[in-house]
Design a protein around this motif. Structure first.
Motif, short mmCIF file in Angstrom:
data_model
loop_
_atom_site.label_atom_id
_atom_site.label_comp_id
_atom_site.label_asym_id
_atom_site.label_seq_id
_atom_site.Cartn_x
_atom_site.Cartn_y
_atom_site.Cartn_z
N ILE A 1 0.72 -1.32 0.16
CA ILE A 1 -0.14 -0.05 0.02
C ILE A 1 0.84 1.25 -0.05
N GLU A 2 0.49 2.24 -0.92
CA GLU A 2 1.43 3.28 -1.30
C GLU A 2 0.59 4.50 -1.56
N GLY A 3 0.67 5.49 -0.72
CA GLY A 3 -0.28 6.70 -0.96
C GLY A 3 -1.69 6.13 -1.33
N ASP A 4 -2.34 6.45 -2.23
CA ASP A 4 -3.70 5.88 -2.72
C ASP A 4 -3.50 4.80 -3.45
N GLY A 5 -2.62 4.07 -3.74
CA GLY A 5 -2.68 2.70 -4.57
C GLY A 5 -2.04 1.71 -4.03
N VAL A 6 -1.44 0.79 -4.90
CA VAL A 6 -0.69 -0.03 -4.71
C VAL A 6 0.41 -0.23 -5.50
N ASP A 7 1.63 -0.88 -4.89
CA ASP A 7 2.93 -0.57 -5.79
C ASP A 7 3.73 -2.05 -5.41
N GLU A 8 4.61 -2.44 -6.06
CA GLU A 8 5.61 -3.53 -6.22
C GLU A 8 6.63 -3.35 -5.18
#
Length: 654
Positions: free
Chosen positions: A528-535
């Motif tokens: 979970i990163e900011g308002d989204g999802v990252d690898e």
């Protein structure tokens, strides 16, 4: 394991000049997923607001220091029992408020499904916090029902019995009726009904019967398959009609007290809630008109929590509604259908487990090292040309030296081909190991250079846009994914992961996280990163000799009981934290529950620790007789083996 020195040319994940504590809270999205229970203080530490904001505050690093001073050991589960109590209060008061505002003609009776977290300390807190609301429990097995019959003593609270039931299960439920409890047996398959009626007659007790309707409405998210026409549990419409006939023939229609349905856990869309309640309310109304005096309308579970914090249905770990919206839609739609059908408004029941327990628990783990692809030392050494280098090495140097922002995609293609050529030459014995190492180090130098050029750019060549994620550092954390967060491994459930300190510093390392199991699946590479999802997740550079702590949050639902013993890593240490009534910025640890020792874990898989010790002692004694080991050393080695056997299953002193 000692923490390695950091690269002097570390790839900057965040620009230090743009960083602040407010930016940290946004990047890790504490306000999005924290539901008001978590924030960052001026020290850059994660703090807990156990009763919501405003209110008492607990600095999580103070808890970490207390854990260290007590030599409890990491990883450690931290339960904020006040958060648990606050969530119980929130859901009961949300229903109470909606019922009052809409002048609804009945009340709310919540039940906690113990399958979500069967831990005694959790169930006790929920019952205590829910006592003013007559909050009950749900059981789905004989083992759970034994617990519930012992724990749920409130004569006004409900005990809901779900799941497939044999005769013993049904007898246990009827025992609860003998005790004067409101134990409702939910009929999951039609054949259970005649058995229940026969046993009730045999025991001389009136059963309280629930009927589970298999709605056509399907849920959304990971568990949508648990609803709809092909769901595992529930009665079809023809079976419901048959159940009514069975009850009337036995003159037991007055025992039908509840209608139940369930459209799946962690519902992501409020639309599904509305559709399911509408369909279920129509079924309730028709059954009332057929002569069943049903009093309770059980909407099952499904109230989701926003693990990601996006407040949308874009991710299966997020939801596009609030608790108040969920509650309001249930009350409104039941009331509307009942008014339209001209039937009494039933008491509303929900079985919200995830929404009650998820936020109260987190796991604190220490990072003890990192794995880098293409370290600064390797690249620096490879960057120095040597005399008489093979052609493939010289050509790789030329590719790296000639790379520019304009030709980076072409350079990457050429370098990848040259790396493969070096590998084939090595397999044929043409290229030495040292020369192959130089080629690979130069390749990673080029990849890191391209990743730096790509950072912050939106339009990138397809072949190079993911290079930054691929070369991210792997931070080694002292925990087992399979024990502490099995849902992430099993179906990619997202849990917020946040450094619990150093938030005032810009995180400069793009990372993934690996656990200490000997399994390639023991990793986390979606965050979970900011308002989204990252690898990858941006974390701070490790400092030699200085601990670095991460918290994995919202692990209170399902993870405790579903964790396994992969690599024989057992249950972790656990502490229960409460707000200090005399100081709203202090806390106390009410209880410490030690994690599994190695000998305890071994016993579970049929190894007798004493027998293992005897075998090793016999082998050591033989070596002493042979003169290979001195007697004093033999005794020392025996003591060491025994001390490890009695120790914690996780890493210590890292």
């Amino acid at each position: 394991m000692s923490i390695p020195e950091q690269r002097s040319d570390a790839t900057t994940a965040m620009a230090p000049a743009d960083w602040s504590i407010d930016r940290a809270a946004q990047y890790y999205n504490l306000s999005g997923w924290g539901a008001g229970f978590f924030s960052v203080n001026e020290k850059g530490h994660v703090v807990v607001h156990p009763m919501g904001q405003p209110g008492p505050v607990i600095d999580l690093m103070d808890v970490v220091e207390d854990i260290r001073e007590r030599n409890i050991g990491f990883p450690c589960v931290v339960r904020f029992q006040d958060v648990l109590r606050a969530r119980v209060k929130q859901i009961n008061e949300a229903f109470g408020k909606a019922i009052a505002e809409m002048s609804y003609g009945a009340r709310y009776y919540g039940v906690f499904p113990v399958k979500v977290n069967q831990m005694r300390e959790v169930v006790e807190e929920i019952l205590d916090a829910g006592a003013p609301y007559h909050y009950g429990l749900e059981a789905g097995s004989k083992g759970e029902l034994l617990v519930v019959l012992g724990m749920n003593a409130d004569p006004e609270a409900l005990t809901i019995c779900n799941g497939y039931k044999d005769e013993e299960f049904l007898r246990l439920a009827l025992l609860g009726r003998k005790l004067g409890r409101k134990v409702i047996v939910v009929i999951e398959k039609l054949s259970e009904l005649p058995h229940l009626l026969r046993l009730a007659d045999e025991l001389g007790v009136e059963p309280m019967i629930g009927l589970r309707s298999k709605l056509t409405t399907r849920g959304t998210g990971k568990w949508e398959g648990s609803s709809g026409d092909f769901a595992k549990f529930g009665l079809t419409v023809p079976e419901l009609i048959h159940a009514v006939r069975i009850l009337k023939e036995a003159r037991k229609e007055h025992c039908a007290k509840l209608l139940h349905f369930h459209v799946g856990s962690q519902l992501t869309e409020i639309r599904v809630v509305k559709d399911a309640v509408n369909e279920g309310a129509r079924v309730y109304a028709k059954l009332r008109k057929m002569g069943l005096p049903i009093e309770y309308f059980d909407v099952g579970g499904g109230l989701g929590v926003d693990y990601v914090g996006t407040h949308s249905n874009g991710y299966t770990s997020s939801v596009n509604y609030t608790m108040d919206e969920y509650v309001g839609d249930i009350v409104y739609n039941v009331q509307r259908v009942c008014m339209n059908e001209g039937v009494p408004e039933p008491h509303i029941v929900s079985e919200s487990g995830r929404a009650v327990t998820a936020h109260h628990s987190c796991i604190i783990m220490n990072v003890f090292g990192q794995i880098e692809i293409g370290s600064v030392e390797e690249i620096a050494q490879a960057s120095i040309p040597q005399p008489n280098e093979p052609k493939v090495v010289r050509e790789m140097r030329e590719i790296v030296a000639s790379m520019t922002p304009r030709n980076r995609a072409e350079a990457y293609h050429d370098a990848a081909a040259k790396k493969e050529e070096a590998l084939q030459m090595f397999k044929l014995g043409i290229l030495g190991l040292e020369e192959r190492a130089v080629v690979e180090s130069l390749f990673w130098k080029l990849v890191r250079g391209i990743a730096d050029l790509n950072r912050g750019k939106k339009r990138l060549p397809r072949e190079t846009k993911d290079l930054g994620d691929k070369i991210a550092d792997q931070y080694m954390a002292n925990f087992s994914l399979f024990q502490s967060a099995p849902d992430h491994w099993a179906f990619d459930q997202l849990f917020p992961i946040v450094p619990v300190h150093r938030m005032g510093e810009a995180p400069t390392r793009d990372t993934t996280i690996v656990d200490i199991t000997c399994d390639s699946d023991g990793k986390i590479d979606r965050f979970i990163e900011g308002d989204g999802v990252d690898e990858t997740l941006s974390l701070h550079a490790l400092r030699p000799g200085e601990p670095y702590y991460l918290g994995m949050f919202m692990t209170g639902a399902y993870q405790d009981i579903m964790g396994d013993m992969h690599n024989l890593f057992g249950r972790v240490n656990e502490i229960h934290v409460f707000v200090d009534d005399e100081d709203p910025e202090d806390f106390y640890i009410e209880e410490v529950i030690p994690g599994d020792t190695i000998e305890k874990v071994l016993s579970r898989v049929q190894y007798e620790p004493a027998d293992l010790f005897r075998r090793v002692k016999t082998a050591l004694d033989q070596k002493v007789k042979e003169g290979a080991i001195r007697p004093k050393e033999g005794v020392s080695l025996q003591d060491f083996y025994e001390s490890v056997m009695k120790g914690y299953t996780y890493l210590g002193g890292v």
